[in-house]
Design an enzyme around this catalytic site. Structure first.
Site, PDB file in Angstrom:
ATOM      1  N   GLU A  49      34.568  39.542  29.293  1.00  0.00           N
ATOM      2  CA  GLU A  49      36.087  39.453  29.140  1.00  0.00           C
ATOM      3  C   GLU A  49      37.088  38.547  29.013  1.00  0.00           C
ATOM      4  OE1 GLU A  49      34.686  43.512  30.972  1.00  0.00           O
ATOM      5  OE2 GLU A  49      34.298  41.285  31.252  1.00  0.00           O
ATOM      6  N   GLN A 112      35.637  49.354  43.157  1.00  0.00           N
ATOM      7  CA  GLN A 112      36.253  48.415  41.946  1.00  0.00           C
ATOM      8  C   GLN A 112      37.738  48.146  42.315  1.00  0.00           C
ATOM      9  OE1 GLN A 112      34.498  49.574  38.294  1.00  0.00           O
ATOM     10  NE2 GLN A 112      33.021  47.959  38.561  1.00  0.00           N
ATOM     11  N   PHE A 467      33.265  14.265  30.946  1.00  0.00           N
ATOM     12  CA  PHE A 467      34.410  13.755  31.377  1.00  0.00           C
ATOM     13  C   PHE A 467      34.823  13.839  32.887  1.00  0.00           C
ATOM     14  CE2 PHE A 467      39.203  13.785  31.249  1.00  0.00           C
ATOM     15  CZ  PHE A 467      39.329  12.839  30.366  1.00  0.00           C
TER      16      PHE A 467
END
Length: 578
Positions: A49, A112, A467
């Site tokens: 998602e 959930q 980085f």
């Protein structure tokens, strides 16, 4: 009688939405089934998602229209949050449909259960729970309106059973939601004050950001009148640097010395549509004028002498007739000379270094720039890939550059590319991916295959979080926890049914990129690049210099002198031999 989900689809269709990015789940079944039956809004299936939200963000950035993503209850919609933060901070209109647990179980610590209205509060301009079928049409309409008018994220939370409830049609479904058009500029008095400051100024420098979109010609005309060098922030690159004889490059941690110098030497700085965040890159004693469509942004990065609320396009159109053309070009000429020297130094690094290995990342970015299409869409991972994209990709008014430039999330290049390619299937989309970023959302290569998206992924494979290592070195810290044990990304791509080529020698790079760009489907080019290549910011502070010295000493004491030798060989010896 149609279901609530059917009415949602009708509303989205009326407002021009043609795609929804997401991953199915049981609480979302009523919505996805309605999509299936509608047939005219596609379900763009992804593997995570987070990628759905990133894809929607890129879709919205490129089209300028509302983009939609969806997630099921609990972990499903929670996964959206990182991509939604990116969309919100990039100021693009995205609607997130967040399915929820059964309405009667809310507050019971149900399976959930989360509280989406609270979770998404910081990354949205609107968020609301739909508790009854009758509420849905109006809340959806308000959410969409907030997203397109405020250019941000709106979240509609619906318990799964509400999608399946029957509801009568209302006028909300038939009214399209499109962004309004307005002229937004300061009043005449404020414009006169700005003109007076600019007319009496000596050395003027312009700093432009993403707010310059659509105002390129006005900006160039302004620079010609003021004899002002134009510096851009990263998000302004694609709108400012092309066909601009006054461009002197970028400033900031990823920028050019010339951009930094042009700002530091100005006695007046004109900020246009930029919220550039780094205070150390602003001038210390200059007069500062700032133009922004959002009044709350005025003066929050550096003290300003005059703040103007308005779009850059409308404000410059009204300001230009009030300005007197300057004749002194000293500041401009000096800035342009410095830019030419800086640009040559950068370009001299983007070469095949006598077939030495590992390959310079500058050379990779330079070749991608040369070989990519004139209207290519580039996406770049946060970290070293965005440095090379900022410095070596050439914008021309048709190319686009999308990245997580404000939110700064890893792993954005591939999911952004998914949204870009889905929205523009005929355009070339090139993702400049870091090895760490690609691995983080590696499953989305399967999305390229399943959705038949011909994205070209160029991997800067330096076996490190590169980085982060640079930041450690600048702070005087021995690098730790940044090494990556990578697979042969090209071989993995081939196993997934994707064109893959691994490149370890510079002379093989151009043919590999050409072959990849020529294939009709997705491609992965895994390029082994130099780990120790330094992307030095334009202004080195005393603390950073001290940090590099401490890093060198500590690295030797830690028994890792080979790492230090590699650093010197990559960044010093090459330059001397050149």
């Amino acid at each position: 009688m149609a279901t609530v989900a059917d009415h949602i689809i009708t509303t989205l269709r009326a407002s021009g939405v043609r795609r929804v990015y997401g991953l199915p789940g049981d609480s979302l079944n009523g919505f996805t089934d309605s999509l299936r039956r509608s047939g005219d809004i596609s379900w763009e299936h992804v593997r995570h998602e987070e990628s759905a939200a990133f894809a929607a963000a890129a879709d919205a950035a490129l089209t300028g229209e509302l983009a939609v993503c969806a997630g099921s209850c609990g972990p499903g919609n929670l996964h959206l949050i990182n991509g939604l933060f990116d969309a919100q901070r990039s100021r693009v209109p995205v609607l997130a449909i967040a399915a929820h647990i059964p309405r009667a179980e809310i507050g019971s610590d149900y399976f959930q259960e989360t509280h989406p209205q609270d979770l998404f509060r910081e990354c949205s301009v609107y968020r609301e729970l739909v508790s009854t079928a009758a509420m849905a049409p109006r809340i959806l309409h308000m959410a969409m309106r907030a997203a397109v008018e405020e250019r941000g994220v709106a979240v509609v939370v619906l318990p799964g059973e509400i999608f399946l409830e029957k509801a009568n049609a209302t006028a909300w479904q038939s009214r399209p939601v499109r962004a309004s058009r307005s002229v937004v500029r300061p009043d005449d008095g404020a414009l006169a004050q700005a003109a007076a400051l600019l007319n009496q100024a000596g050395a003027v420098t312009i700093l432009g950001g993403a707010g310059v979109e659509g105002a390129h010609d006005q900006l160039v005309q302004l620079a010609a009148t003021l004899k002002a060098p134009v510096v851009h922030a990263l998000r302004g690159k694609e709108f400012i640097e092309y066909d601009n004889p006054y461009d002197v490059g970028m400033t900031g941690l990823l920028g050019f010395a010339s951009g930094y110098k042009a700002i530091k030497e100005a006695d007046t700085l004109l900020m246009l549509g930029t919220d550039f965040p780094y205070q150390q890159f602003y001038p210390e004693r200059a007069t500062v004028i700032q133009v922004d469509i959002r009044g709350r942004h005025l003066g929050r990065r550096t003290p300003i002498d005059l703040g103007l609320v308005g779009s850059v396009t409308d404000t410059l159109a009204a300001l230009q007739p009030l300005l007197r053309e300057k004749t002194d070009t000293t500041h401009l000429d000096r800035s342009l000379r410095h830019y030419r020297r800086t640009r040559k130094t950068l370009d001299d690094l983007a070469v095949n270094d006598r077939n030495r290995t590992p390959i310079r990342p500058e050379y990779v970015a330079g070749l991608v720039d040369q070989l990519a299409a004139d209207d290519a869409v580039f996406t770049a991972d946060v970290g070293s890939p965005v440095v090379w994209a900022a410095r070596y990709l050439t914008m021309n008014g048709r190319r686009r550059l999308i990245g997580s430039f404000n939110h700064g999330s890893m792993a954005n290049a591939l999911p952004h590319a998914i949204g870009a390619q889905t929205a523009f299937p005929q355009r070339q989309v090139v993702a400049l991916a870091g090895d760490g970023g690609l691995a983080m959302l590696f499953g989305e290569l399967l999305t390229l295959v399943q959705n038949k998206l011909p994205v070209k992924v160029v991997v800067f494979n330096n076996s490190s979080l590169n980085f982060v290592e640079l930041e450690m070195k600048a702070a005087g810290i021995v690098t730790f926890g940044t090494g990556l044990q990578n697979p042969d990304f090209a071989a993995v791509a081939q196993a997934l049914g994707v064109f893959g080529r691994r490149v370890e020698r510079p002379e093989d790079l151009a043919p590999a990129l050409s072959d990849a760009f020529a294939v009709s489907g997705p491609a992965v080019i895994d390029v082994v690049t130099a780990r120790q290549e330094l992307s030095i910011p334009p202004a080195i502070t005393a603390e950073q210099a001290k940090g590099f010295s401490l890093y060198a000493i500590k690295t030797i004491l830690a028994g890792r002198s080979d790492e230090l030798l590699d650093l010197v060989t990559t960044n010093v010896a090459r330059r001397i031999l050149d």
